[in-house]
Design a protein around this motif. Sequence first.
Motif, PDB file in Angstrom:
ATOM      1  N   MET A 125      -3.917  -3.815 -18.388  1.00 23.98           N
ATOM      2  CA  MET A 125      -2.517  -3.770 -18.793  1.00 23.98           C
ATOM      3  C   MET A 125      -1.643  -2.934 -17.859  1.00 23.98           C
ATOM      4  SD  MET A 125      -3.027  -3.533 -22.891  1.00 23.98           S
ATOM      5  CE  MET A 125      -4.725  -3.019 -23.060  1.00 23.98           C
ATOM      6  N   GLU A 126      -2.034  -2.836 -16.592  1.00 26.62           N
ATOM      7  CA  GLU A 126      -1.238  -2.056 -15.635  1.00 26.62           C
ATOM      8  C   GLU A 126       0.165  -2.622 -15.516  1.00 26.62           C
ATOM      9  OE1 GLU A 126      -3.032  -1.489 -11.795  1.00 26.62           O
ATOM     10  OE2 GLU A 126      -4.963  -0.964 -12.697  1.00 26.62           O
ATOM     11  N   ALA A 127       1.112  -1.752 -15.202  1.00 26.20           N
ATOM     12  CA  ALA A 127       2.513  -2.133 -15.078  1.00 26.20           C
ATOM     13  C   ALA A 127       2.719  -3.137 -13.945  1.00 26.20           C
ATOM     14  CB  ALA A 127       3.381  -0.897 -14.835  1.00 26.20           C
ATOM     15  N   TYR A 128       3.751  -3.964 -14.098  1.00 32.46           N
ATOM     16  CA  TYR A 128       4.122  -4.970 -13.099  1.00 32.46           C
ATOM     17  C   TYR A 128       4.695  -4.287 -11.865  1.00 32.46           C
ATOM     18  CZ  TYR A 128       7.049  -8.537 -10.919  1.00 32.46           C
ATOM     19  OH  TYR A 128       7.654  -9.368 -10.026  1.00 32.46           O
ATOM     20  N   ASN A 129       4.338  -4.785 -10.684  1.00 29.93           N
ATOM     21  CA  ASN A 129       4.853  -4.240  -9.428  1.00 29.93           C
ATOM     22  C   ASN A 129       4.933  -5.366  -8.411  1.00 29.93           C
ATOM     23  OD1 ASN A 129       5.441  -2.877  -7.086  1.00 29.93           O
ATOM     24  ND2 ASN A 129       3.577  -1.663  -7.062  1.00 29.93           N
ATOM     25  N   GLU A 130       6.164  -5.713  -7.986  1.00 29.63           N
ATOM     26  CA  GLU A 130       6.316  -6.789  -7.004  1.00 29.63           C
ATOM     27  C   GLU A 130       6.579  -6.269  -5.596  1.00 29.63           C
ATOM     28  OE1 GLU A 130      10.665  -8.648  -6.654  1.00 29.63           O
ATOM     29  OE2 GLU A 130       9.972  -8.680  -8.717  1.00 29.63           O
ATOM     30  N   GLU A 131       6.405  -4.995  -5.371  1.00 28.30           N
ATOM     31  CA  GLU A 131       6.796  -4.394  -4.097  1.00 28.30           C
ATOM     32  C   GLU A 131       5.836  -4.623  -2.943  1.00 28.30           C
ATOM     33  OE1 GLU A 131       8.086  -0.370  -4.509  1.00 28.30           O
ATOM     34  OE2 GLU A 131       9.183  -0.824  -6.345  1.00 28.30           O
ATOM     35  N   GLY A 132       4.686  -5.244  -3.173  1.00 29.59           N
ATOM     36  CA  GLY A 132       3.707  -5.384  -2.113  1.00 29.59           C
ATOM     37  C   GLY A 132       3.999  -6.463  -1.079  1.00 29.59           C
ATOM     38  N   PHE A 133       4.739  -7.490  -1.433  1.00 33.94           N
ATOM     39  CA  PHE A 133       4.953  -8.638  -0.555  1.00 33.94           C
ATOM     40  C   PHE A 133       6.404  -8.671  -0.098  1.00 33.94           C
ATOM     41  CE2 PHE A 133       5.749 -13.396  -0.382  1.00 33.94           C
ATOM     42  CZ  PHE A 133       5.192 -13.559   0.886  1.00 33.94           C
ATOM     43  N   THR A 134       6.615  -8.506   1.217  1.00 36.00           N
ATOM     44  CA  THR A 134       7.970  -8.521   1.774  1.00 36.00           C
ATOM     45  C   THR A 134       8.049  -9.510   2.938  1.00 36.00           C
ATOM     46  OG1 THR A 134       7.396  -6.617   3.135  1.00 36.00           O
ATOM     47  CG2 THR A 134       8.550  -6.149   1.074  1.00 36.00           C
ATOM     48  N   PRO A 135       8.179 -10.788   2.620  1.00 29.24           N
ATOM     49  CA  PRO A 135       8.197 -11.814   3.674  1.00 29.24           C
ATOM     50  C   PRO A 135       9.460 -11.753   4.517  1.00 29.24           C
ATOM     51  CG  PRO A 135       8.824 -12.770   1.592  1.00 29.24           C
ATOM     52  CD  PRO A 135       8.428 -11.352   1.299  1.00 29.24           C
ATOM     53  N   LYS A 136       9.314 -12.217   5.744  1.00 28.48           N
ATOM     54  CA  LYS A 136      10.449 -12.287   6.670  1.00 28.48           C
ATOM     55  C   LYS A 136      10.819 -13.722   7.013  1.00 28.48           C
ATOM     56  CE  LYS A 136      10.569  -7.769   7.298  1.00 28.48           C
ATOM     57  NZ  LYS A 136      10.795  -7.164   6.012  1.00 28.48           N
ATOM     58  N   THR A 137       9.926 -14.678   6.665  1.00 27.81           N
ATOM     59  CA  THR A 137      10.187 -16.081   6.996  1.00 27.81           C
ATOM     60  C   THR A 137       9.884 -16.978   5.798  1.00 27.81           C
ATOM     61  OG1 THR A 137       7.935 -16.554   7.756  1.00 27.81           O
ATOM     62  CG2 THR A 137       9.494 -15.686   9.412  1.00 27.81           C
TER      63      THR A 137
END
Length: 163
Positions: free
Chosen positions: A74-86
């Motif tokens: 049940m860990e908290a949501y985190n979308e910060e890992g993926f930072t696409p440039k294209t």
Amino acid sequence: MTTTATATQQFMTTEQLLNHWQGHRNLTRRVIESFPEKELFEFSLGGMRPFAKLAVELISIGGVALKGIVEKNMEAYNEEGFTPKTKEEILKKWDEETEVINHYFGQISEERFQETFNLFGQYEFPVYQNILYFVDNEIHHRGQGYVYLRALGIEPPFFWERF
């Protein structure tokens, strides 16, 4: 006297639910493909996020959430890992996450779909409701993408053509 028949057959199988979700994912992928590279990352209306950021949100939820459900994490949501440039990076990651979704979805038993699960430690609903939320959230954001594409003078894919 009127009699009512009781249905003994399930409304939808888990395979049909997954196919429904993947149909929406196929359509959203085509929306991503429809954007010119620059506008995918920069175009916005009314203070909404550019579609690349919306796509990253969608990429960051489904597979991670299903893994959490399967592993009862049940860990908290985190979308910060993926930072696409294209756009290519987004589409590649989209396809990878599709496989993650397929992998974990297949590990959820019929009984677990009715089980209450506290997704990301904050969304306590039956598993099936969480999965329906993933689909609803995707449709919502894809609608924003349709508005962006139309504002850019680009005809979006027909919403009923999911495969």
